[in-house]
Design a protein around this motif. Sequence first.
Motif, short mmCIF file in Angstrom:
data_model
loop_
_atom_site.label_atom_id
_atom_site.label_comp_id
_atom_site.label_asym_id
_atom_site.label_seq_id
_atom_site.Cartn_x
_atom_site.Cartn_y
_atom_site.Cartn_z
N ALA A 1 0.87 -1.10 -0.01
CA ALA A 1 -0.07 0.07 -0.09
C ALA A 1 1.03 1.22 0.17
CB ALA A 1 -0.88 -0.03 1.10
N GLU A 2 1.88 1.44 0.91
CA GLU A 2 2.91 2.35 0.91
C GLU A 2 3.56 2.80 -0.32
OE1 GLU A 2 4.91 4.57 3.70
OE2 GLU A 2 2.50 4.51 3.84
N THR A 3 3.74 1.59 -1.48
CA THR A 3 4.21 1.96 -2.64
C THR A 3 3.33 2.02 -3.68
OG1 THR A 3 4.65 -0.52 -2.99
CG2 THR A 3 6.51 0.84 -2.13
N ASN A 4 1.88 2.25 -3.46
CA ASN A 4 0.91 2.17 -4.42
C ASN A 4 0.86 1.18 -5.32
OD1 ASN A 4 0.13 4.47 -3.16
ND2 ASN A 4 1.61 5.89 -4.51
N ARG A 5 1.16 -0.15 -5.08
CA ARG A 5 1.19 -1.19 -5.82
C ARG A 5 0.04 -2.19 -5.76
NH1 ARG A 5 4.82 -1.47 -9.89
NH2 ARG A 5 4.81 -4.00 -9.70
N LEU A 6 -0.33 -2.85 -6.76
CA LEU A 6 -1.41 -3.83 -6.76
C LEU A 6 -1.18 -4.70 -5.70
CD1 LEU A 6 -2.13 -4.74 -10.50
CD2 LEU A 6 -3.65 -4.10 -8.70
N PRO A 7 -2.17 -5.03 -4.99
CA PRO A 7 -3.80 -4.95 -5.17
C PRO A 7 -4.27 -3.58 -4.62
CG PRO A 7 -3.64 -6.26 -3.39
CD PRO A 7 -2.14 -6.00 -3.87
N PHE A 8 -3.47 -2.58 -4.12
CA PHE A 8 -3.38 -1.19 -3.71
C PHE A 8 -3.14 -0.19 -4.33
CE2 PHE A 8 -2.35 -4.23 0.01
CZ PHE A 8 -3.82 -4.28 0.39
N ASP A 9 -3.06 -0.04 -5.57
CA ASP A 9 -2.92 0.85 -6.55
C ASP A 9 -4.07 1.87 -6.84
OD1 ASP A 9 -3.98 -0.94 -8.20
OD2 ASP A 9 -2.84 -0.28 -9.88
N LEU A 10 -4.87 2.31 -5.75
CA LEU A 10 -6.04 3.15 -5.98
C LEU A 10 -5.52 4.49 -6.16
CD1 LEU A 10 -8.93 1.90 -5.53
CD2 LEU A 10 -7.00 0.63 -4.21
N PRO A 11 -4.51 5.12 -6.17
CA PRO A 11 -4.37 6.53 -6.40
C PRO A 11 -3.98 6.55 -8.00
CG PRO A 11 -2.77 5.94 -4.71
CD PRO A 11 -3.53 4.57 -5.05
N GLU A 12 -3.64 5.58 -8.67
CA GLU A 12 -3.53 5.59 -10.08
C GLU A 12 -4.53 4.56 -10.98
OE1 GLU A 12 0.52 3.24 -11.11
OE2 GLU A 12 0.65 4.77 -9.33
N ALA A 13 -5.48 4.15 -10.20
CA ALA A 13 -6.29 3.04 -10.75
C ALA A 13 -6.67 3.36 -12.12
CB ALA A 13 -7.71 3.10 -9.71
N GLU A 14 -6.33 2.90 -13.24
CA GLU A 14 -6.70 3.19 -14.60
C GLU A 14 -8.36 2.82 -14.88
OE1 GLU A 14 -4.39 0.88 -13.58
OE2 GLU A 14 -2.69 1.55 -14.35
N THR A 15 -8.81 2.13 -14.21
CA THR A 15 -10.29 1.96 -14.59
C THR A 15 -11.14 3.06 -14.37
OG1 THR A 15 -10.39 0.61 -12.39
CG2 THR A 15 -10.28 -0.68 -14.40
N GLU A 16 -10.95 3.80 -13.41
CA GLU A 16 -11.71 4.86 -12.86
C GLU A 16 -11.00 6.24 -12.98
OE1 GLU A 16 -10.98 3.18 -8.77
OE2 GLU A 16 -11.14 2.29 -10.76
N ARG B 1 -7.35 -5.58 -8.19
CA ARG B 1 -7.31 -4.41 -7.17
C ARG B 1 -8.49 -4.48 -6.26
NH1 ARG B 1 -7.96 -0.86 -11.06
NH2 ARG B 1 -5.69 -0.70 -11.65
N TYR B 2 -8.24 -3.82 -5.01
CA TYR B 2 -9.36 -3.80 -4.13
C TYR B 2 -10.13 -2.67 -4.21
CZ TYR B 2 -7.57 -7.58 -0.91
OH TYR B 2 -7.12 -8.34 -0.21
N ARG B 3 -11.56 -2.51 -3.75
CA ARG B 3 -12.36 -1.51 -3.95
C ARG B 3 -11.63 -0.26 -2.80
NH1 ARG B 3 -16.99 -4.30 -3.00
NH2 ARG B 3 -17.00 -3.26 -1.07
N TYR B 4 -12.03 0.86 -2.88
CA TYR B 4 -11.48 1.72 -1.91
C TYR B 4 -11.80 1.58 -0.47
CZ TYR B 4 -9.10 5.94 -0.46
OH TYR B 4 -8.15 6.77 0.22
N ASP B 5 -13.12 1.17 -0.22
CA ASP B 5 -13.69 0.95 1.15
C ASP B 5 -13.09 -0.06 1.69
OD1 ASP B 5 -15.36 -0.44 -0.82
OD2 ASP B 5 -16.42 -1.07 0.73
N GLN B 6 -12.70 -1.23 0.92
CA GLN B 6 -12.03 -2.52 1.30
C GLN B 6 -10.47 -2.16 1.58
OE1 GLN B 6 -12.64 -4.98 -2.31
NE2 GLN B 6 -14.16 -6.01 -1.23
N LEU B 7 -9.94 -1.25 1.02
CA LEU B 7 -8.63 -0.86 1.21
C LEU B 7 -8.56 -0.02 2.57
CD1 LEU B 7 -5.49 0.25 -0.15
CD2 LEU B 7 -6.81 2.35 -0.25
N MET B 8 -9.40 0.80 2.81
CA MET B 8 -9.31 1.47 4.23
C MET B 8 -9.78 0.55 5.25
SD MET B 8 -8.09 4.47 3.04
CE MET B 8 -8.40 5.49 4.45
N ALA B 9 -10.77 -0.24 5.12
CA ALA B 9 -11.00 -1.40 6.11
C ALA B 9 -9.91 -2.36 6.45
CB ALA B 9 -12.19 -2.09 5.55
#
Length: 333
Positions: A204-219, A301-309
Motif C-alpha cells: 500500500a505504501e508503494t501504491n502497488r497492486l492490489p492497492f494501486d488506488l491512487p492511479e487506478a486506470e479503470t476509474e 485491485r481492491y475497492r477503496y472502502d476495502q482498502l481502508m477497512a
Amino acid sequence: METLNLIFLSVIYTAIYFGILLLHIAYATYAERKIIGHIQLRLGPMVVGPHGLLQPIADVVKLIFKEDIVPSRADKFIFKVAPLISLTAALSSFAVIPVNQNWVISDIDVGLLYVLGIAGISVYGIVFAGWSSNSKYAFLGGLRSAAQMISYEVALGLSLVGVILMAESFNLTEIVNKQSEYWYGMFLLPQIIGYFVFIVAMLAETNRLPFDLPEAETELVAGYFVEYSGARFSLFYLAEYAAMFCMSALAAICFWGGWTVPPFLIKAFPFLEEVPGIVWFLLKLYFHIFLFLWIRGTLPRYRYDQLMAIGWKVLIPLALVNIVLTSILKYYL
C-alpha cells in the motif's frame, strides 16, 4: 586538503552507489514485464536487443526525448517540482540502508526512523502533482494517496516495533547483527505476524497492486500523474520503483537477517559462510521485488472502502497484538 579528499571520495562513492541503484531500477522494469508476461503466457519484451535486454535503455531514451507538456491551467511551479520531491524522498532513504557490514553511506543510530520519516515525505510529491495538474482525475488520485498513506503508514511503523524491541536499537546495522546472535538467524520466525503486516502495508505504501488506488486506470485513467509526460513522468516511475527497492531492503534487513546467514544453516552447510554477504542481501532483496511483481500479476485491485477497512480494522489491530506478544516474549526470555 585531507578534508577535501574525504569529501571528494564520499561524492564518488555516493555517485557509484546511486548509479548501481538506478541500473537495478531500470532492469526491475524489464523483469516486471518479463515475469508478468510469463504469468499471462506471453513472452514480454523481445525486440530491442537479445530477449529484449536493451528495452529499459530504449524506454529511457524515448522518455527523455518525448515532449514535456505542462497543462495551461496548471500551477506550473508546483507541477514541475512535484516529481522531484517524490524521487528525492525515495532515493534519500538509501543513504542509511546497509547492504553489507560497514557498506553504508551514513550509519546513523536512528536509521529505521529516518527511513520511515523520509518515506512519508514522498506522498507530498503525489499530492502536489494531483492538486497542481488542475484535473479531477489527478486530484482524486492525490487525495486517495494521502488517505492511503495515513492509513498504512501507521500499520507499517507498528509492524516494525516488534523488531525494535527484539534488537533494542533503531540502527539498521545493529538490527542485522542482533539477528545473527540467535540460532535461527532472523526475526522472521518470532515476528511472523509483524512480517505479514509489513508486507501488506509495504504494497500500500508503494501504491502497488492490489492497492494501486491512487492511479487506478479503470476509474482515474492514471491518477495523480495523468497530466505528466516525458522526463517528468519518468521521475514518478523511478520514484515508485525506488520505493519498492527501499521497502524490499527494509524487509530483508529487519526480518531476514540482511547480509547474514542463519547459524543453523552454516552449521549444516559450512561452505555457505564463504558466500559474500552482499550476495545474501541481494538474494533477499530480489525475493521481495519478485513478490511485488508476482502479486501484481495475480491479484485484482481492491475497492477503496476495502482498502481502508483492511488498514484500520485488520492490519493495525494485528500489529498491536504483535507488539504485546513480543513484549511478553522479551520479558520472560
